[in-house]
Design a protein around this motif. Structure first.
Motif, PDB file in Angstrom:
ATOM      1  N   SER A 102       0.829  -1.202   0.000  1.00  0.00           N
ATOM      2  CA  SER A 102       0.000   0.000   0.000  1.00  0.00           C
ATOM      3  C   SER A 102       0.865   1.254   0.000  1.00  0.00           C
ATOM      4  O   SER A 102       0.335   2.365   0.040  1.00  0.00           O
ATOM      5  CB  SER A 102      -0.907   0.014   1.236  1.00  0.00           C
ATOM      6  N   ASP A 103       2.183   1.062  -0.046  1.00  0.00           N
ATOM      7  CA  ASP A 103       3.090   2.207   0.059  1.00  0.00           C
ATOM      8  C   ASP A 103       4.245   2.079  -0.930  1.00  0.00           C
ATOM      9  O   ASP A 103       4.154   2.533  -2.068  1.00  0.00           O
ATOM     10  CB  ASP A 103       3.595   2.313   1.493  1.00  0.00           C
ATOM     11  N   GLU A 104       5.322   1.432  -0.527  1.00  0.00           N
ATOM     12  CA  GLU A 104       6.528   1.402  -1.353  1.00  0.00           C
ATOM     13  C   GLU A 104       6.356   0.474  -2.554  1.00  0.00           C
ATOM     14  O   GLU A 104       5.845  -0.639  -2.433  1.00  0.00           O
ATOM     15  CB  GLU A 104       7.728   0.951  -0.521  1.00  0.00           C
ATOM     16  N   ILE A 105       6.839   0.955  -3.694  1.00  0.00           N
ATOM     17  CA  ILE A 105       6.861   0.169  -4.928  1.00  0.00           C
ATOM     18  C   ILE A 105       8.315  -0.126  -5.273  1.00  0.00           C
ATOM     19  O   ILE A 105       9.138   0.784  -5.362  1.00  0.00           O
ATOM     20  CB  ILE A 105       6.197   0.924  -6.094  1.00  0.00           C
ATOM     21  N   LYS A 106       8.620  -1.422  -5.474  1.00  0.00           N
ATOM     22  CA  LYS A 106       9.999  -1.824  -5.758  1.00  0.00           C
ATOM     23  C   LYS A 106      10.207  -2.360  -7.165  1.00  0.00           C
ATOM     24  O   LYS A 106      11.348  -2.552  -7.596  1.00  0.00           O
ATOM     25  CB  LYS A 106      10.444  -2.879  -4.745  1.00  0.00           C
ATOM     26  N   TYR A 107       9.105  -2.645  -7.876  1.00  0.00           N
ATOM     27  CA  TYR A 107       9.240  -3.140  -9.252  1.00  0.00           C
ATOM     28  C   TYR A 107       7.912  -3.017  -9.971  1.00  0.00           C
ATOM     29  O   TYR A 107       6.843  -3.008  -9.335  1.00  0.00           O
ATOM     30  CB  TYR A 107       9.726  -4.592  -9.276  1.00  0.00           C
ATOM     31  N   ALA A 108       7.983  -2.905 -11.267  1.00  0.00           N
ATOM     32  CA  ALA A 108       6.770  -2.884 -12.076  1.00  0.00           C
ATOM     33  C   ALA A 108       6.195  -4.292 -12.113  1.00  0.00           C
ATOM     34  O   ALA A 108       6.878  -5.240 -12.495  1.00  0.00           O
ATOM     35  CB  ALA A 108       7.088  -2.404 -13.486  1.00  0.00           C
ATOM     36  N   GLY A 109       4.934  -4.402 -11.719  1.00  0.00           N
ATOM     37  CA  GLY A 109       4.307  -5.714 -11.595  1.00  0.00           C
ATOM     38  C   GLY A 109       4.042  -6.098 -10.163  1.00  0.00           C
ATOM     39  O   GLY A 109       3.501  -7.178  -9.902  1.00  0.00           O
ATOM     40  N   GLN A 110       4.410  -5.240  -9.205  1.00  0.00           N
ATOM     41  CA  GLN A 110       4.202  -5.559  -7.796  1.00  0.00           C
ATOM     42  C   GLN A 110       2.709  -5.519  -7.461  1.00  0.00           C
ATOM     43  O   GLN A 110       2.032  -4.520  -7.697  1.00  0.00           O
ATOM     44  CB  GLN A 110       4.961  -4.573  -6.910  1.00  0.00           C
ATOM     45  N   PRO A 111       2.146  -6.601  -6.891  1.00  0.00           N
ATOM     46  CA  PRO A 111       0.718  -6.631  -6.578  1.00  0.00           C
ATOM     47  C   PRO A 111       0.324  -5.596  -5.525  1.00  0.00           C
ATOM     48  O   PRO A 111       1.028  -5.404  -4.526  1.00  0.00           O
ATOM     49  CB  PRO A 111       0.508  -8.050  -6.042  1.00  0.00           C
ATOM     50  N   ILE A 112      -0.805  -4.933  -5.774  1.00  0.00           N
ATOM     51  CA  ILE A 112      -1.318  -3.907  -4.868  1.00  0.00           C
ATOM     52  C   ILE A 112      -2.650  -4.330  -4.272  1.00  0.00           C
ATOM     53  O   ILE A 112      -2.894  -4.139  -3.076  1.00  0.00           O
ATOM     54  CB  ILE A 112      -1.458  -2.567  -5.618  1.00  0.00           C
ATOM     55  N   PHE A 113      -3.520  -4.933  -5.071  1.00  0.00           N
ATOM     56  CA  PHE A 113      -4.812  -5.408  -4.576  1.00  0.00           C
ATOM     57  C   PHE A 113      -5.274  -6.571  -5.431  1.00  0.00           C
ATOM     58  O   PHE A 113      -4.724  -6.840  -6.511  1.00  0.00           O
ATOM     59  CB  PHE A 113      -5.851  -4.280  -4.592  1.00  0.00           C
ATOM     60  N   VAL A 114      -6.277  -7.294  -4.930  1.00  0.00           N
ATOM     61  CA  VAL A 114      -6.830  -8.447  -5.642  1.00  0.00           C
ATOM     62  C   VAL A 114      -8.351  -8.345  -5.629  1.00  0.00           C
ATOM     63  O   VAL A 114      -8.949  -7.930  -4.629  1.00  0.00           O
ATOM     64  CB  VAL A 114      -6.417  -9.788  -4.999  1.00  0.00           C
ATOM     65  N   VAL A 115      -8.959  -8.727  -6.737  1.00  0.00           N
ATOM     66  CA  VAL A 115     -10.407  -8.651  -6.909  1.00  0.00           C
ATOM     67  C   VAL A 115     -10.980 -10.052  -7.082  1.00  0.00           C
ATOM     68  O   VAL A 115     -10.379 -10.887  -7.768  1.00  0.00           O
ATOM     69  CB  VAL A 115     -10.755  -7.802  -8.153  1.00  0.00           C
ATOM     70  N   ALA A 116     -12.127 -10.314  -6.461  1.00  0.00           N
ATOM     71  CA  ALA A 116     -12.888 -11.540  -6.705  1.00  0.00           C
ATOM     72  C   ALA A 116     -14.219 -11.158  -7.327  1.00  0.00           C
ATOM     73  O   ALA A 116     -14.953 -10.327  -6.778  1.00  0.00           O
ATOM     74  CB  ALA A 116     -13.097 -12.314  -5.416  1.00  0.00           C
ATOM     75  N   ALA A 117     -14.519 -11.761  -8.463  1.00  0.00           N
ATOM     76  CA  ALA A 117     -15.765 -11.455  -9.166  1.00  0.00           C
ATOM     77  C   ALA A 117     -16.416 -12.753  -9.628  1.00  0.00           C
ATOM     78  O   ALA A 117     -15.845 -13.844  -9.510  1.00  0.00           O
ATOM     79  CB  ALA A 117     -15.492 -10.536 -10.356  1.00  0.00           C
ATOM     80  N   GLU A 118     -17.605 -12.605 -10.189  1.00  0.00           N
ATOM     81  CA  GLU A 118     -18.359 -13.795 -10.590  1.00  0.00           C
ATOM     82  C   GLU A 118     -17.751 -14.482 -11.802  1.00  0.00           C
ATOM     83  O   GLU A 118     -17.896 -15.690 -11.969  1.00  0.00           O
ATOM     84  CB  GLU A 118     -19.812 -13.402 -10.867  1.00  0.00           C
ATOM     85  N   THR A 119     -17.076 -13.740 -12.648  1.00  0.00           N
ATOM     86  CA  THR A 119     -16.408 -14.333 -13.804  1.00  0.00           C
ATOM     87  C   THR A 119     -14.994 -13.786 -13.904  1.00  0.00           C
ATOM     88  O   THR A 119     -14.675 -12.711 -13.361  1.00  0.00           O
ATOM     89  CB  THR A 119     -17.144 -14.041 -15.121  1.00  0.00           C
ATOM     90  N   GLU A 120     -14.162 -14.499 -14.646  1.00  0.00           N
ATOM     91  CA  GLU A 120     -12.787 -14.042 -14.833  1.00  0.00           C
ATOM     92  C   GLU A 120     -12.750 -12.732 -15.606  1.00  0.00           C
ATOM     93  O   GLU A 120     -11.975 -11.820 -15.269  1.00  0.00           O
ATOM     94  CB  GLU A 120     -11.986 -15.120 -15.568  1.00  0.00           C
ATOM     95  N   LEU A 121     -13.567 -12.601 -16.618  1.00  0.00           N
ATOM     96  CA  LEU A 121     -13.583 -11.378 -17.415  1.00  0.00           C
ATOM     97  C   LEU A 121     -13.991 -10.185 -16.560  1.00  0.00           C
ATOM     98  O   LEU A 121     -13.398  -9.098 -16.674  1.00  0.00           O
ATOM     99  CB  LEU A 121     -14.523 -11.531 -18.611  1.00  0.00           C
ATOM    100  N   GLN A 122     -14.988 -10.364 -15.693  1.00  0.00           N
ATOM    101  CA  GLN A 122     -15.413  -9.271 -14.814  1.00  0.00           C
ATOM    102  C   GLN A 122     -14.284  -8.866 -13.872  1.00  0.00           C
ATOM    103  O   GLN A 122     -14.057  -7.665 -13.634  1.00  0.00           O
ATOM    104  CB  GLN A 122     -16.641  -9.703 -14.006  1.00  0.00           C
ATOM    105  N   ALA A 123     -13.548  -9.842 -13.353  1.00  0.00           N
ATOM    106  CA  ALA A 123     -12.441  -9.528 -12.449  1.00  0.00           C
ATOM    107  C   ALA A 123     -11.340  -8.769 -13.176  1.00  0.00           C
ATOM    108  O   ALA A 123     -10.793  -7.779 -12.657  1.00  0.00           O
ATOM    109  CB  ALA A 123     -11.900 -10.809 -11.837  1.00  0.00           C
ATOM    110  N   ARG A 124     -11.021  -9.182 -14.387  1.00  0.00           N
ATOM    111  CA  ARG A 124      -9.952  -8.529 -15.134  1.00  0.00           C
ATOM    112  C   ARG A 124     -10.355  -7.120 -15.558  1.00  0.00           C
ATOM    113  O   ARG A 124      -9.516  -6.215 -15.614  1.00  0.00           O
ATOM    114  CB  ARG A 124      -9.568  -9.381 -16.336  1.00  0.00           C
ATOM    115  N   ARG A 125     -11.633  -6.929 -15.866  1.00  0.00           N
ATOM    116  CA  ARG A 125     -12.094  -5.582 -16.193  1.00  0.00           C
ATOM    117  C   ARG A 125     -12.068  -4.684 -14.958  1.00  0.00           C
ATOM    118  O   ARG A 125     -11.743  -3.494 -15.040  1.00  0.00           O
ATOM    119  CB  ARG A 125     -13.504  -5.653 -16.763  1.00  0.00           C
ATOM    120  N   ALA A 126     -12.393  -5.262 -13.809  1.00  0.00           N
ATOM    121  CA  ALA A 126     -12.494  -4.466 -12.575  1.00  0.00           C
ATOM    122  C   ALA A 126     -11.148  -3.865 -12.178  1.00  0.00           C
ATOM    123  O   ALA A 126     -11.081  -2.704 -11.749  1.00  0.00           O
ATOM    124  CB  ALA A 126     -13.054  -5.319 -11.452  1.00  0.00           C
TER     125      ALA A 126
END
Length: 786
Positions: A102-126
């Motif tokens: 939630s603060d320091e970034i050390k590389y491009a691609g570092q995970p910040i948050f995760v989403v759970a949705a009813e479908t994979e497409l909905q999660a990726r759009r979110a």
């Protein structure tokens, strides 16, 4: 480990091992029936997850607005670092790998948050609807700058034997060189995937595409803040791993489990390739250098070698990987006086991780460059210089880490390959051909491999197994190793069949599960069969012993007279039907006499130790050996080239399955060839991975396979007491591909009548080959030597 079972090896071998048998899942692979994590039938209401990650390489998050994400169609839950009830750092050995930030970034691609949705497409759009304000800083991407600034993820390490400084100063000839060795994308066919199913009492069943189920179990338990006994990890097969799923599979399993706990529903998280490549670690790029002294024949007198791993932003497994690079900086050659320094540099990229060879290939590259350079300096064939410097007998058999090289097969193996490949004849023909060919130049090289087998972290050199015999005579086997296509399960089935003298058709192997065999080591370091095969064999031999003792007691015969042969058990002096029973009958017989038909097996590698303070020990149980001859042709106007032919002779001890072993050698070589020639990782100045898809990252295709590709097994039992005296085969063949790189240098060197030793960093793309061609011509015209 020496077998102390009095009846263990009395029986006539069943012939289950040493036979070329198909992979146990081969028909499932080609028919599409093999079940991978993404194929598992999911529970009703399963949610799908996607990860929101950093688009900068270094800096801080000023503000994070996820309101748009939460309001996106189908979204059920969003997970941030503050929502994690337990540990937030999942570093596998040392801290430094936050699951989310939630603060320091050390590389491009570092995970910040995760989403759970009813479908994979909905999660990726979110995840695209997040509003993140960054404070960006210039990323540190250059390993040489990181080394100068002493930007390290772990302390450096030093190996020393003798006085290399004086030896180099006193040597008749001296050379020094630097070398950049590129990294490599794992490019497993099955991407990172996990499915978490919540259970009772805080429990969780996790299906994970991982090489290390026990580590996933531990980390999932820690992030959920529950005991490890609440978590079960199940792994039937992976669609490739290559080291990329040793530690890198854990974050996605942890995220899926956290979302499953939060929602009360099963959650699947599968990374699409466009996310997988920027978010997961690669083979470590290395920056190496040497200073060497040698005599007029080319025999090494002293060497100062430095290997520097570009580790990325965190330690991950880099300490052990750079150690292994240091342990292999000598490869097959004795150096009378030597020092090896190993540095672990921190840069603002994804944390680099395990990859087939685990640092060994990068370490070998510098000494193989030195062999070619010495040969050009003294005017000898590089093969003669290599043979001159091989480990030998008394006084020339001690490594830089003070392990004695025993049972050295390389001199004999190289001589055999030199003859079978017609090396000398081809060398003469190529030299003459190059004199008259103005544009195309051919090159030839024979390079050896001496690769140490064992985990360099001693506690990982142990394994367990569980074997059940049912009353119908069928057998079920479970062990701690994981199947990633390499044939481990196939070999374990053969080993158990051999131990019990039954058909392999009677044996079923089950998914690797942490509730069957606990506290397992990763399937890595080429030790899968050595460890798990021996553990399974020990379990089978224990069952054999119990059945034998039961028959001897009930039939009133000597224990030594009980024999297991081809699916039957005999007792007494004769081999009559009256004094024998089938294996299923024996299982029933033992059951009715209240003999347990379930046994655990355990194995730990003997003899190994390493004192890090003294930098001395025996980190490896034994060495696997091999050698390859590669022939190439280059176009000196474009830098393009082709591999014309490859001849390989490789040492696998007493082969458990020649078909599987040959497949591993062929596949390992081609993957190594890709690492050294076509596979180029590229980050832009902002630290973003630009080689992030199959469109801009080239792995070898079937058309890259050499038209002449001869592979043979060197027939010699392993002198150490491994399972049926076999040797590991997973990683060592990878390094045989160094011969391709050496052959390219040989072809380029012909432009200066072999008096110039060209610099050629890897991957040796056509652009780099063309640059080396131009520099070599310039050196030849100037009359100098590089």
């Amino acid at each position: 480990m020496r077998n102390m079972n009095p009846v263990a090896d009395k029986a006539k071998p069943a012939g289950a091992t040493g036979v070329a048998r198909a992979h146990e899942s081969a028909s499932k692979h080609v028919s599409g029936a093999a079940t991978y994590v993404d194929d598992i039938v999911t529970p009703h209401g399963t949610l799908h997850a996607a990860v929101g990650y950093s688009r900068i390489a270094r800096g801080h998050i000023r503000s994070l607005d996820l309101s748009g994400v939460r309001g996106s169609e189908g979204v059920i839950a969003v997970l941030e670092v503050a929502d994690i009830p337990g540990h937030t750092d999942i570093g596998p050995v040392f801290p430094g790998d936050p699951l989310l930030t939630s603060d320091e970034i050390k590389y491009a691609g570092q995970p910040i948050f995760v989403v759970a949705a009813e479908t994979e497409l909905q999660a990726r759009r979110a995840v695209t609807k997040a509003k993140i304000d960054y404070e960006s800083r210039e990323p540190l991407l250059d390993v040489t700058r990181a080394l100068k600034e002493q930007s390290f993820v772990r302390p450096s390490h030093h190996l020393q034997r003798g006085d290399e400084k004086t030896a180099i100063e006193d040597a008749p000839l001296k050379l020094s060189a630097e070398q950049h060795v590129g990294g490599q994308e794992h490019f497993y066919l099955e991407g990172q995937a996990a499915l978490a199913v919540p259970g009772e009492d805080g429990g969780m069943l996790v299906y994970s595409s991982t090489q290390h189920p026990s580590e996933v179990q531990k980390l999932v338990a820690e992030v959920l803040d529950v005991p490890a006994n609440r978590i079960t990890v199940d792994m039937r097969r992976m669609g490739g791993g290559f080291g990329g799923k040793e530690t890198q599979g854990a974050p996605w399993a942890c995220m899926a489990a956290l979302l499953a706990r939060k929602t009360g529903k099963a959650v699947k998280l599968r990374l699409p390739r466009c996310d997988d490549m920027p978010m997961t670690g690669k083979r470590h790029p290395f920056y190496n250098s040497y200073e060497i002294g040698f005599d007029l024949q080319g025999r090494l007198q002293g060497a100062k070698i430095v290997v520097t791993g570009n580790c990325g932003h965190s330690p991950d497994l880099s300490d052990a990987i750079v150690d292994r690079a240091m342990f292999h900086a000598d490869n097959a050659y004795f150096i009378p006086h030597v020092s090896v320094d190993g540095h672990r540099c921190m840069t603002n990229t994804v944390s680099h991780t395990a990859f087939r060879g685990f640092g060994g290939p990068q370490g070998m590259m510098i000494i193989e460059r030195a062999m070619d350079d010495i040969a050009r300096a003294v005017g000898r064939d590089p093969l003669d210089v290599r043979k001159l410097n091989l480990y030998g007998g008394e006084g020339r058999n001690l490594t830089p880490y003070h392990q004695t090289v025993e049972h050295n097969a390389l001199p004999e193996l190289i001589d055999e390959l030199e003859e079978s490949s017609d090396y000398r004849k081809r060398r003469a023909e190529i030299t003459e051909w190059n004199k008259t060919s103005r544009v195309l130049k051919r090159g030839l090289a024979l390079t050896p491999v001496k690769f140490g087998i064992s985990f360099t972290m001693p506690h990982l050199n142990q394994a367990g197994a569980l074997v059940h015999i049912y009353t119908d005579g069928s057998i079920q086997v479970n062990h701690g190793g994981t199947e990633m296509g390499q044939g481990l399960h196939t070999k374990v089935v053969q080993i158990v069949a051999e131990a019990l003298s039954v058909s392999i058709d009677e044996i079923q192997i089950t998914a690797t599960r942490t509730d069957k065999v606990p506290n397992t080591s990763p399937t890595a370091a080429s030790s899968g069969t050595d460890l798990n095969g021996q553990a399974a064999r020990n379990a089978a031999l224990e069952l054999k012993k119990r059945i034998s003792e039961c028959i001897a007691e009930q039939k009133g015969c000597a224990l030594e007279s009980v024999r297991f042969e081809s699916g039957r058990i005999y007792w007494g002096e004769s081999a009559s039907e009256e004094e024998s029973m089938s294996f299923p009958e024996a299982a029933q017989f033992a059951y009715f006499h209240r003999i347990s038909l379930s046994a655990t097996g355990y194995y730990r590698t003997p003899k190994i130790w390493y004192d890090r303070e003294q930098a001395k020990g025996r980190p490896f149980f034994y060495f696997a050996n091999g050698a390859a001859v590669s022939e190439v042709v280059i176009d000196t106007l474009t830098g393009e080239y082709r591999v014309l032919g490859v001849d390989i002779l490789h040492d696998v001890g007493r082969s458990l399955n020649p078909a599987v072993d040959l497949g591993q050698i062929e596949g390992g070589f081609i993957q190594g060839m890709g690492w050294l020639t076509t596979e180029e990782l590229q980050w832009n100045a902002e630290g973003l991975l630009t080689s992030n898809s199959p469109a801009n990252y080239k792995i070898p295709a079937i058309s890259d396979t050499p038209p002449r590709f001869n592979v043979a097994l060197f027939e010699r039992d392993n002198e150490e007491e491994t399972v049926y005296h076999s040797k590991a085969v997973g990683e060592p063949p990878f390094m045989l591909a160094i011969s391709v790189w050496s052959a390219l240098r040989d072809a380029i060197a012909s432009l200066a009548d072999y008096h110039v030793s060209p610099a050629l960093d890897t991957p040796a793309t056509p652009e780099r080959v063309l640059k080396a061609v131009m520099e070599t011509r310039k050196s030849a015209q100037a009359g100098g030597q590089a």
